[in-house]
Design a protein around this motif. Structure first.
Motif, PDB file in Angstrom:
ATOM      1  N   THR A 133       0.827  -1.202   0.000  1.00  0.00           N
ATOM      2  CA  THR A 133       0.000   0.000   0.000  1.00  0.00           C
ATOM      3  C   THR A 133       0.864   1.255   0.000  1.00  0.00           C
ATOM      4  O   THR A 133       0.617   2.189  -0.754  1.00  0.00           O
ATOM      5  CB  THR A 133      -0.928   0.010   1.230  1.00  0.00           C
ATOM      6  N   VAL A 134       1.899   1.258   0.825  1.00  0.00           N
ATOM      7  CA  VAL A 134       2.812   2.395   0.917  1.00  0.00           C
ATOM      8  C   VAL A 134       4.232   1.906   0.631  1.00  0.00           C
ATOM      9  O   VAL A 134       4.705   0.961   1.266  1.00  0.00           O
ATOM     10  CB  VAL A 134       2.748   3.065   2.303  1.00  0.00           C
ATOM     11  N   LEU A 153       3.461   6.522  -4.463  1.00  0.00           N
ATOM     12  CA  LEU A 153       4.003   5.856  -3.275  1.00  0.00           C
ATOM     13  C   LEU A 153       2.927   5.373  -2.307  1.00  0.00           C
ATOM     14  O   LEU A 153       3.136   4.404  -1.587  1.00  0.00           O
ATOM     15  CB  LEU A 153       4.946   6.815  -2.521  1.00  0.00           C
ATOM     16  N   ASP A 154       1.779   6.024  -2.297  1.00  0.00           N
ATOM     17  CA  ASP A 154       0.755   5.735  -1.287  1.00  0.00           C
ATOM     18  C   ASP A 154      -0.599   5.568  -1.968  1.00  0.00           C
ATOM     19  O   ASP A 154      -1.124   6.510  -2.568  1.00  0.00           O
ATOM     20  CB  ASP A 154       0.702   6.875  -0.267  1.00  0.00           C
ATOM     21  N   ILE A 155      -1.173   4.338  -1.894  1.00  0.00           N
ATOM     22  CA  ILE A 155      -2.485   4.100  -2.499  1.00  0.00           C
ATOM     23  C   ILE A 155      -3.508   3.713  -1.425  1.00  0.00           C
ATOM     24  O   ILE A 155      -4.481   3.016  -1.703  1.00  0.00           O
ATOM     25  CB  ILE A 155      -2.419   3.025  -3.601  1.00  0.00           C
ATOM     26  N   SER A 156      -3.276   4.158  -0.200  1.00  0.00           N
ATOM     27  CA  SER A 156      -4.228   3.888   0.877  1.00  0.00           C
ATOM     28  C   SER A 156      -5.533   4.619   0.604  1.00  0.00           C
ATOM     29  O   SER A 156      -5.578   5.626  -0.108  1.00  0.00           O
ATOM     30  CB  SER A 156      -3.646   4.323   2.221  1.00  0.00           C
ATOM     31  N   LYS A 157      -6.621   4.111   1.173  1.00  0.00           N
ATOM     32  CA  LYS A 157      -7.925   4.730   0.949  1.00  0.00           C
ATOM     33  C   LYS A 157      -7.948   6.175   1.442  1.00  0.00           C
ATOM     34  O   LYS A 157      -8.636   7.025   0.878  1.00  0.00           O
ATOM     35  CB  LYS A 157      -9.010   3.920   1.665  1.00  0.00           C
ATOM     36  N   VAL A 188     -17.777  -0.134   4.849  1.00  0.00           N
ATOM     37  CA  VAL A 188     -16.540  -0.177   5.638  1.00  0.00           C
ATOM     38  C   VAL A 188     -15.479  -0.912   4.837  1.00  0.00           C
ATOM     39  O   VAL A 188     -15.711  -2.014   4.328  1.00  0.00           O
ATOM     40  CB  VAL A 188     -16.758  -0.880   6.992  1.00  0.00           C
ATOM     41  N   LYS A 189     -14.300  -0.304   4.718  1.00  0.00           N
ATOM     42  CA  LYS A 189     -13.180  -0.905   4.003  1.00  0.00           C
ATOM     43  C   LYS A 189     -11.916  -0.797   4.860  1.00  0.00           C
ATOM     44  O   LYS A 189     -11.897  -0.083   5.863  1.00  0.00           O
ATOM     45  CB  LYS A 189     -12.935  -0.189   2.668  1.00  0.00           C
ATOM     46  N   THR A 190     -10.862  -1.493   4.438  1.00  0.00           N
ATOM     47  CA  THR A 190      -9.566  -1.298   5.087  1.00  0.00           C
ATOM     48  C   THR A 190      -8.860  -0.120   4.434  1.00  0.00           C
ATOM     49  O   THR A 190      -9.004   0.112   3.225  1.00  0.00           O
ATOM     50  CB  THR A 190      -8.674  -2.551   4.965  1.00  0.00           C
ATOM     51  N   ASP A 191      -8.101   0.610   5.223  1.00  0.00           N
ATOM     52  CA  ASP A 191      -7.308   1.699   4.663  1.00  0.00           C
ATOM     53  C   ASP A 191      -6.248   1.140   3.724  1.00  0.00           C
ATOM     54  O   ASP A 191      -5.941   1.734   2.692  1.00  0.00           O
ATOM     55  CB  ASP A 191      -6.654   2.488   5.807  1.00  0.00           C
ATOM     56  N   ALA A 192      -5.692  -0.022   4.068  1.00  0.00           N
ATOM     57  CA  ALA A 192      -4.680  -0.671   3.232  1.00  0.00           C
ATOM     58  C   ALA A 192      -5.322  -1.345   2.035  1.00  0.00           C
ATOM     59  O   ALA A 192      -6.498  -1.710   2.049  1.00  0.00           O
ATOM     60  CB  ALA A 192      -3.894  -1.691   4.052  1.00  0.00           C
ATOM     61  N   ASN A 193      -4.552  -1.516   0.998  1.00  0.00           N
ATOM     62  CA  ASN A 193      -5.037  -2.145  -0.227  1.00  0.00           C
ATOM     63  C   ASN A 193      -5.271  -3.639  -0.016  1.00  0.00           C
ATOM     64  O   ASN A 193      -4.666  -4.269   0.844  1.00  0.00           O
ATOM     65  CB  ASN A 193      -4.002  -1.934  -1.349  1.00  0.00           C
ATOM     66  N   CYS A 194      -6.181  -4.198  -0.818  1.00  0.00           N
ATOM     67  CA  CYS A 194      -6.442  -5.639  -0.840  1.00  0.00           C
ATOM     68  C   CYS A 194      -6.840  -6.197   0.525  1.00  0.00           C
ATOM     69  O   CYS A 194      -6.342  -7.231   0.973  1.00  0.00           O
ATOM     70  CB  CYS A 194      -5.216  -6.384  -1.376  1.00  0.00           C
ATOM     71  N   GLY A 195      -7.736  -5.479   1.201  1.00  0.00           N
ATOM     72  CA  GLY A 195      -8.245  -5.953   2.476  1.00  0.00           C
ATOM     73  C   GLY A 195      -7.241  -5.921   3.608  1.00  0.00           C
ATOM     74  O   GLY A 195      -7.488  -6.454   4.688  1.00  0.00           O
ATOM     75  N   LEU A 250      -9.314   0.690   9.567  1.00  0.00           N
ATOM     76  CA  LEU A 250     -10.564   0.714   8.818  1.00  0.00           C
ATOM     77  C   LEU A 250     -10.977   2.132   8.461  1.00  0.00           C
ATOM     78  O   LEU A 250     -10.635   3.087   9.163  1.00  0.00           O
ATOM     79  CB  LEU A 250     -11.690   0.043   9.621  1.00  0.00           C
ATOM     80  N   VAL A 251     -11.709   2.254   7.364  1.00  0.00           N
ATOM     81  CA  VAL A 251     -12.280   3.538   6.968  1.00  0.00           C
ATOM     82  C   VAL A 251     -13.754   3.325   6.624  1.00  0.00           C
ATOM     83  O   VAL A 251     -14.174   2.210   6.299  1.00  0.00           O
ATOM     84  CB  VAL A 251     -11.550   4.160   5.757  1.00  0.00           C
ATOM     85  N   VAL A 252     -14.516   4.377   6.697  1.00  0.00           N
ATOM     86  CA  VAL A 252     -15.931   4.351   6.321  1.00  0.00           C
ATOM     87  C   VAL A 252     -16.111   5.280   5.128  1.00  0.00           C
ATOM     88  O   VAL A 252     -15.679   6.434   5.157  1.00  0.00           O
ATOM     89  CB  VAL A 252     -16.839   4.790   7.483  1.00  0.00           C
ATOM     90  N   GLU A 253     -16.744   4.756   4.102  1.00  0.00           N
ATOM     91  CA  GLU A 253     -16.868   5.479   2.849  1.00  0.00           C
ATOM     92  C   GLU A 253     -18.338   5.545   2.415  1.00  0.00           C
ATOM     93  O   GLU A 253     -19.109   4.610   2.658  1.00  0.00           O
ATOM     94  CB  GLU A 253     -16.047   4.747   1.781  1.00  0.00           C
TER      95      GLU A 253
END
Length: 285
Positions: free
Chosen positions: A59-60, A82-86, A106-113, A167-170
């Motif tokens: 992710t980073v 460099l950073d593809i976090s949500k 609800v998703k993870t901030d990091a990529n791919c769960g 986690l993030v909420v979108e």
């Protein structure tokens, strides 16, 4: 005639062949074009090459890695992404006091769960996996099986989710075409690109539930702007058209392809591969 050389910079050379990376299809085309492809996962022992492609599935990416590569090569493809976090990519994130009244996801901030970085350590990785399985999902650092909980509104989101930095909420943004859901994908390499829309009866589109796809023409200007802002030379953007706007859902610099690969996918990859000329021209100037 001396071969043109491209070094693919990896986080783990041994793991590269275990994934269906789009890059592997591009490599086949590059070799036909006369490129010699080198692979390197030791950033302290970088080989000589005309071009370098940063293909680190994290992710980073640490800035120290990129600085080392830029000191060695004139052109490092994707050195700006460099950073593809949500929290960096998404413009639909919500807070507990957000006034948005619609459904949320609800998703993870990091990529791919959140799986890749979380469990990669051969000693601590398995222990963290056990820990996450024992914890309630709201307190874990990943979401199992790609399952993203959906709620009718912000007020229904469990309190522990807001306290969990993993986690993030979108805002939930779904595109509907008739009775089907739609997802749009823009894949690009340099100045070459592929743009399509896929349909599914399910709201969260995955390769296994897509029933058909069609090619699209114009890419929304907003996405081209976001590509520049996020520093992408190569990658895949997933987006939807929602309430008249292009909504970027995911930005991936190490895209993969589905189980069923046919002539159409290979043809698309062959066209994308010609984007290497864009970077080679820059290196030659």
């Amino acid at each position: 005639m001396k071969s043109k050389r491209l070094v693919v910079l990896l986080d783990d050379n041994k793991r590269f062949g275990n994934f269906r990376y789009v890059l592997s299809l591009l490599i086949a085309s590059w070799e036909q074009q006369g490129w010699r492809i080198l692979f390197c996962d030791d950033f302290g022992m970088l080989p000589e090459a005309e071009l370098a492609l940063l293909h680190v599935n994290r992710t980073v990416i640490p800035e120290s890695i990129v600085d080392n590569c830029l000191a060695r090569y004139q052109i490092v493809i994707n050195h700006g992404a460099l950073d593809i976090s949500k929290r960096v990519v998404s413009r639909q994130l919500l807070l507990p006091d957000s006034q948005d009244g619609g459904p949320v996801i609800v998703k993870t901030d990091a990529n791919c769960g959140g799986r890749r970085e979380r469990y990669e350590h051969e000693v601590f990785g398995p222990l963290l996996k056990i820990k996450d399985r024992l914890l309630p999902w709201t307190m874990a650092a990943r979401l199992a099986g790609g399952c993203y909980p959906i709620y009718r509104n912000v007020a229904e989101v469990p309190e522990d989710v807001w306290k969990n930095p993993a986690l993030v909420v979108e805002r939930l943004c779904c595109e509907r075409v008739g009775e089907l859901f739609a997802l749009r994908q823009w894949v690009f390499f340099g100045n070459e690109e592929m743009h399509r829309i896929s349909y599914s009866p399910e709201a969260l589109l995955k390769s296994h539930n897509i029933i058909r796809s069609e090619m699209l023409s114009e890419v929304p200007p907003f996405l081209r702007q976001r590509r520049e802002e996020l520093g992408f030379d190569y990658g895949k953007f997933d987006y939807v058209m929602f309430e008249g706007e292009a909504i970027l859902l995911d930005a991936n610099r190490t895209p993969t392809y589905g189980m069923n690969i046919g002539p159409e996918v290979r043809d698309i990859a062959g066209r994308l591969a010609w984007g290497i000329s864009f970077f080679h021209a820059q290196a030659s100037n």
